[in-house]
Design a protein around this motif. Structure first.
Motif, PDB file in Angstrom:
ATOM      1  N   UNK A 121       0.840  -1.191   0.000  1.00 22.21           N
ATOM      2  CA  UNK A 121       0.000   0.000   0.000  1.00 22.21           C
ATOM      3  C   UNK A 121       0.877   1.243   0.000  1.00 22.21           C
ATOM      4  N   UNK A 122       0.586   2.163  -0.921  1.00 20.79           N
ATOM      5  CA  UNK A 122       1.393   3.374  -1.060  1.00 20.79           C
ATOM      6  C   UNK A 122       0.470   4.583  -1.157  1.00 20.79           C
ATOM      7  N   UNK A 123       1.029   5.742  -0.846  1.00 19.65           N
ATOM      8  CA  UNK A 123       0.309   7.004  -0.985  1.00 19.65           C
ATOM      9  C   UNK A 123       0.735   7.668  -2.285  1.00 19.65           C
ATOM     10  N   UNK A 124      -0.239   8.065  -3.081  1.00 19.07           N
ATOM     11  CA  UNK A 124       0.006   8.754  -4.347  1.00 19.07           C
ATOM     12  C   UNK A 124      -0.357  10.217  -4.151  1.00 19.07           C
ATOM     13  N   UNK A 125       0.589  11.101  -4.406  1.00 21.66           N
ATOM     14  CA  UNK A 125       0.411  12.517  -4.077  1.00 21.66           C
ATOM     15  C   UNK A 125       0.018  13.396  -5.256  1.00 21.66           C
ATOM     16  N   UNK A 126       0.052  12.851  -6.460  1.00 19.68           N
ATOM     17  CA  UNK A 126      -0.255  13.692  -7.622  1.00 19.68           C
ATOM     18  C   UNK A 126      -0.642  12.817  -8.805  1.00 19.68           C
ATOM     19  N   UNK A 127      -1.221  13.454  -9.825  1.00 21.82           N
ATOM     20  CA  UNK A 127      -1.580  12.737 -11.038  1.00 21.82           C
ATOM     21  C   UNK A 127      -0.340  12.201 -11.738  1.00 21.82           C
ATOM     22  N   UNK A 128       0.760  12.935 -11.670  1.00 22.32           N
ATOM     23  CA  UNK A 128       1.989  12.475 -12.321  1.00 22.32           C
ATOM     24  C   UNK A 128       2.486  11.187 -11.676  1.00 22.32           C
ATOM     25  N   UNK A 129       2.349  11.068 -10.352  1.00 17.80           N
ATOM     26  CA  UNK A 129       2.750   9.835  -9.682  1.00 17.80           C
ATOM     27  C   UNK A 129       1.835   8.681 -10.093  1.00 17.80           C
ATOM     28  N   UNK A 130       0.549   8.968 -10.232  1.00 24.37           N
ATOM     29  CA  UNK A 130      -0.384   7.932 -10.667  1.00 24.37           C
ATOM     30  C   UNK A 130      -0.102   7.520 -12.104  1.00 24.37           C
ATOM     31  N   UNK A 131       0.239   8.494 -12.948  1.00 25.04           N
ATOM     32  CA  UNK A 131       0.585   8.199 -14.334  1.00 25.04           C
ATOM     33  C   UNK A 131       1.841   7.340 -14.413  1.00 25.04           C
ATOM     34  N   UNK A 132       2.787   7.560 -13.499  1.00 25.36           N
ATOM     35  CA  UNK A 132       4.015   6.758 -13.486  1.00 25.36           C
ATOM     36  C   UNK A 132       3.709   5.298 -13.164  1.00 25.36           C
ATOM     37  N   UNK A 133       2.789   5.075 -12.236  1.00 25.08           N
ATOM     38  CA  UNK A 133       2.385   3.708 -11.921  1.00 25.08           C
ATOM     39  C   UNK A 133       1.699   3.053 -13.116  1.00 25.08           C
ATOM     40  N   UNK A 134       0.887   3.834 -13.813  1.00 20.90           N
ATOM     41  CA  UNK A 134       0.221   3.304 -15.003  1.00 20.90           C
ATOM     42  C   UNK A 134       1.235   2.955 -16.083  1.00 20.90           C
ATOM     43  N   UNK A 135       2.272   3.774 -16.221  1.00 23.91           N
ATOM     44  CA  UNK A 135       3.317   3.503 -17.205  1.00 23.91           C
ATOM     45  C   UNK A 135       4.067   2.216 -16.874  1.00 23.91           C
ATOM     46  N   UNK A 136       4.346   2.006 -15.593  1.00 20.39           N
ATOM     47  CA  UNK A 136       4.987   0.758 -15.179  1.00 20.39           C
ATOM     48  C   UNK A 136       4.094  -0.438 -15.483  1.00 20.39           C
ATOM     49  N   UNK A 137       2.805  -0.242 -15.333  1.00 19.31           N
ATOM     50  CA  UNK A 137       1.840  -1.295 -15.623  1.00 19.31           C
ATOM     51  C   UNK A 137       1.890  -1.677 -17.102  1.00 19.31           C
ATOM     52  N   UNK A 138       1.923  -0.688 -17.967  1.00 14.47           N
ATOM     53  CA  UNK A 138       1.982  -0.933 -19.400  1.00 14.47           C
ATOM     54  C   UNK A 138       3.291  -1.610 -19.781  1.00 14.47           C
ATOM     55  N   UNK A 139       4.367  -1.246 -19.091  1.00 11.92           N
ATOM     56  CA  UNK A 139       5.652  -1.892 -19.337  1.00 11.92           C
ATOM     57  C   UNK A 139       5.613  -3.352 -18.929  1.00 11.92           C
ATOM     58  N   UNK A 140       4.942  -3.647 -17.809  1.00 14.04           N
ATOM     59  CA  UNK A 140       4.818  -5.035 -17.361  1.00 14.04           C
ATOM     60  C   UNK A 140       4.085  -5.876 -18.392  1.00 14.04           C
ATOM     61  N   UNK A 141       3.052  -5.300 -18.985  1.00 17.79           N
ATOM     62  CA  UNK A 141       2.319  -6.020 -20.025  1.00 17.79           C
ATOM     63  C   UNK A 141       3.209  -6.283 -21.232  1.00 17.79           C
ATOM     64  N   UNK A 142       3.926  -5.266 -21.663  1.00 19.21           N
ATOM     65  CA  UNK A 142       4.772  -5.400 -22.841  1.00 19.21           C
ATOM     66  C   UNK A 142       5.852  -6.456 -22.648  1.00 19.21           C
ATOM     67  N   UNK A 143       6.275  -6.664 -21.412  1.00 16.39           N
ATOM     68  CA  UNK A 143       7.334  -7.623 -21.113  1.00 16.39           C
ATOM     69  C   UNK A 143       6.808  -8.985 -20.670  1.00 16.39           C
ATOM     70  N   UNK A 144       5.500  -9.174 -20.755  1.00 17.54           N
ATOM     71  CA  UNK A 144       4.927 -10.450 -20.372  1.00 17.54           C
ATOM     72  C   UNK A 144       4.954 -10.690 -18.880  1.00 17.54           C
ATOM     73  N   UNK A 145       4.949  -9.615 -18.097  1.00 21.06           N
ATOM     74  CA  UNK A 145       4.943  -9.750 -16.638  1.00 21.06           C
ATOM     75  C   UNK A 145       3.619  -9.311 -16.050  1.00 21.06           C
ATOM     76  N   UNK A 146       2.622  -9.144 -16.892  1.00 24.28           N
ATOM     77  CA  UNK A 146       1.314  -8.707 -16.407  1.00 24.28           C
ATOM     78  C   UNK A 146       0.583  -9.869 -15.750  1.00 24.28           C
ATOM     79  N   UNK A 147      -0.427  -9.535 -14.989  1.00 20.27           N
ATOM     80  CA  UNK A 147      -1.118 -10.534 -14.185  1.00 20.27           C
ATOM     81  C   UNK A 147      -2.063 -11.391 -15.015  1.00 20.27           C
ATOM     82  N   UNK A 148      -2.295 -12.569 -14.519  1.00 19.67           N
ATOM     83  CA  UNK A 148      -3.273 -13.486 -15.097  1.00 19.67           C
ATOM     84  C   UNK A 148      -4.476 -13.471 -14.167  1.00 19.67           C
TER      85      UNK A 148
END
Length: 350
Positions: A121-148
């Motif tokens: 659990x983490x605290x997100x302080x801004x939209x840019x921080x939330x966007x960074x998490x979303x970007x990491x999520x998209x990277x995980x998908x591209x690398x085949x590390x996304x969830x099933x």
């Protein structure tokens, strides 16, 4: 496609919460040449399937890698809303669904708290921080590390552990997805494991299955992932169909029942699909005829559906039906009845 969940770079170096599940009585002697390492496909399948699912609130944060924690507040399409639990999601969805041709906006009142895919659990302080998490999520998908997320295991599940000499060292009884994720992500390189099959699970299409081996686990995941991919493709197509219909007027190009085309019955009518999910049938020849109102919705599973409803005993009542979208273009939408494939309808944009 499967739901995305963030795999963070946080290293989990110990398996927590399992010591109470292991005892002298649970240790069995023997060897297993089919034991899996921490880098095996089976380990990946179990770990990815056990990640925290943050997909239920994707309509707000746009990422299945983050689960929004309550309470939180946001401005949705200019309207302030406080969300205290998942029960408040319907109010947010009603605001977002009021019109289907507007640009929906969600502005959170930061800071907000989120739970990541690894249950941190983490605290997100801004939209840019939330966007960074979303970007990491998209990277995980591209690398085949996304969830099933298309398979839900039924617990408890027992994992048998082995050393590198393939000698059994113990067993661990796992009671939840979080424990399963912790076990898999915390495996050391000198620890091998095998699942004590059979394992029961439920797939996202509602099918309950029994899994008897690593190979069956892989096959089940491959099948349900394909099903999820088909659902995602249909959802994208549904958005395209809704965009074609919304705010546009159509004529009945063909309406075939049991091989007979009755489009001439509607030659004087235009059918308008408004941006607030209403239908307006208007007689363009006889101006004294009042408008006939109805409703429509576009939805999808692995196909795209269009539901049209008009009041009974009107000139266009028969056009109301549960339709499957056969084909569509920027000017034509071709449909067939969900219950009777001999009934087809084609709308042509004016």
């Amino acid at each position: 496609m499967k739901t995305l969940k963030l795999i963070t770079a946080i290293a989990i170096t110990a398996i927590l919460g399992f010591t109470s599940c292991q005892s002298e009585e649970s240790i069995q002697t023997g060897t297993n040449p089919n034991a899996n390492s921490s880098t095996s496909p089976t380990a990946s399948n179990f770990e990815r399937a056990a990640m925290n699912d943050g997909s239920e609130d994707d309509f707000l944060d746009g990422s299945a890698c983050t689960e929004l924690l309550f309470p939180l507040s946001a401005t949705i399409n200019g309207k302030n809303i406080t969300i205290l639990s998942k029960l408040d999601f319907s109010a947010a969805l009603n605001i977002l669904g009021e019109f289907n041709d507007d640009n929906d906006t969600v502005a959170f009142n930061f800071p907000i708290n989120v739970r990541l895919s690894n249950y941190t659990e983490v605290t997100v302080n801004s939209q840019s921080e939330l966007d960074a998490l979303k970007s990491e999520c998209e990277s995980a998908e591209a690398q085949g590390r996304d969830a099933i997320s298309c398979i839900d295991f039924k617990f408890p599940i027992t994992m048998l552990t082995y050393n590198v000499s393939l000698e059994q060292t113990g067993s661990v009884v796992i009671q939840s997805e979080k424990q399963l994720y912790t076990f898999m992500s915390g495996l050391n390189s000198d620890v091998l494991f095998t699942a004590n099959y059979p394992i029961s699970a439920t797939l996202s299409n509602g099918t309950e299955i029994q899994i008897n081996s690593d190979a069956e686990l892989q096959d089940s995941i491959s099948d349900c992932v394909q099903f999820e991919d088909e659902k995602d493709e249909a959802a994208d197509a549904a958005l395209e169909v809704e965009a074609i219909l919304s705010g546009a007027k159509f004529t009945v190009d063909s309406y075939i029942v049991a091989g007979v085309n009755t489009a001439n019955d509607y030659v004087n009518y235009t059918i308008e699909f408004t941006n607030d999910l209403k239908l307006i049938a208007k007689d363009i020849v006889n101006s004294t005829t009042g408008e006939i109102e109805g409703t429509y919705t576009v939805s999808s599973e692995t196909e795209v559906f269009l539901n049209t409803t008009f009041a009974s005993n009107t000139a266009v009542s028969a056009l109301g039906n549960d339709w499957v979208v056969n084909t569509y273009s920027s000017t034509l939408v071709s449909l067939k009845s969900k219950t009777d494939a001999s009934v087809t309808l084609t709308f042509k944009k004016i």
